[in-house]
Design a protein around this motif. Sequence first.
Motif, PDB file in Angstrom:
ATOM      1  N   UNK A 147      -8.096   6.719  -8.608  1.00 25.74           N
ATOM      2  CA  UNK A 147      -7.055   6.611  -9.642  1.00 25.74           C
ATOM      3  C   UNK A 147      -5.717   7.133  -9.120  1.00 25.74           C
ATOM      4  N   UNK A 148      -5.751   8.249  -8.396  1.00 29.88           N
ATOM      5  CA  UNK A 148      -4.512   8.802  -7.843  1.00 29.88           C
ATOM      6  C   UNK A 148      -3.904   7.838  -6.830  1.00 29.88           C
ATOM      7  N   UNK A 149      -4.741   7.264  -5.974  1.00 28.05           N
ATOM      8  CA  UNK A 149      -4.253   6.308  -4.976  1.00 28.05           C
ATOM      9  C   UNK A 149      -3.691   5.064  -5.657  1.00 28.05           C
ATOM     10  N   UNK A 150      -4.373   4.601  -6.688  1.00 28.71           N
ATOM     11  CA  UNK A 150      -3.926   3.424  -7.436  1.00 28.71           C
ATOM     12  C   UNK A 150      -2.570   3.701  -8.084  1.00 28.71           C
ATOM     13  N   UNK A 151      -2.400   4.885  -8.671  1.00 32.79           N
ATOM     14  CA  UNK A 151      -1.129   5.238  -9.303  1.00 32.79           C
ATOM     15  C   UNK A 151      -0.008   5.291  -8.274  1.00 32.79           C
ATOM     16  N   UNK A 152      -0.287   5.841  -7.091  1.00 30.92           N
ATOM     17  CA  UNK A 152       0.729   5.916  -6.035  1.00 30.92           C
ATOM     18  C   UNK A 152       1.120   4.525  -5.582  1.00 30.92           C
ATOM     19  N   UNK A 153       0.155   3.632  -5.435  1.00 25.97           N
ATOM     20  CA  UNK A 153       0.469   2.256  -5.022  1.00 25.97           C
ATOM     21  C   UNK A 153       1.292   1.538  -6.082  1.00 25.97           C
TER      22      UNK A 153
ATOM     23  N   UNK B  39      10.222  -0.978  -5.401  1.00 23.43           N
ATOM     24  CA  UNK B  39      10.805  -2.036  -4.560  1.00 23.43           C
ATOM     25  C   UNK B  39      11.876  -2.771  -5.335  1.00 23.43           C
ATOM     26  N   UNK B  40      12.965  -3.092  -4.645  1.00 14.49           N
ATOM     27  CA  UNK B  40      13.999  -3.870  -5.322  1.00 14.49           C
ATOM     28  C   UNK B  40      13.545  -5.317  -5.372  1.00 14.49           C
TER      29      UNK B  40
END
Length: 142
Positions: free
Chosen positions: A114-120, A127-128
């Motif tokens: 979940x933490x990795x998913x949130x960071x991604x 991103x612009x």
Amino acid sequence: MTAPTRSGLSVTAEKALREAMERLFTGRPIRTDGKLTKQNLWREAGVSRATMNRATAVLADWENRVSQSTARKHDQKLTEEITRLRRRLKANRLERQRLQDEVDAATTVIAALLAENAALRERLGNRSAVVIPLGRTQAARE
């Protein structure tokens, strides 16, 4: 007072012990819970423990009958059943602990994902927006 028997026990006391023994073995106690114990024997007979201890012939009969008693065999079966159930309970507790350990490990992995998913997702959101020009349509060329 009645005459004493060979063991120095009165006939009345011996008779009371034998009658108490019969009541206990037939499952019809008057003064006790009916368990086949020496304590229940002297209480059921209404005599003292010391009096019962002097009644060696009665105690020999008691020991003989108790060892052959179906109630004692039933008690043995219950004891064996309790032992079997305690073993099963211990095995079930160990299995429950093993499963709890698996759940705890899975919880840790899920929290990390979940933490990795949130960071991604956050990186994607930062991103612009890139605009890619499309070629001119044919209508616009004419």
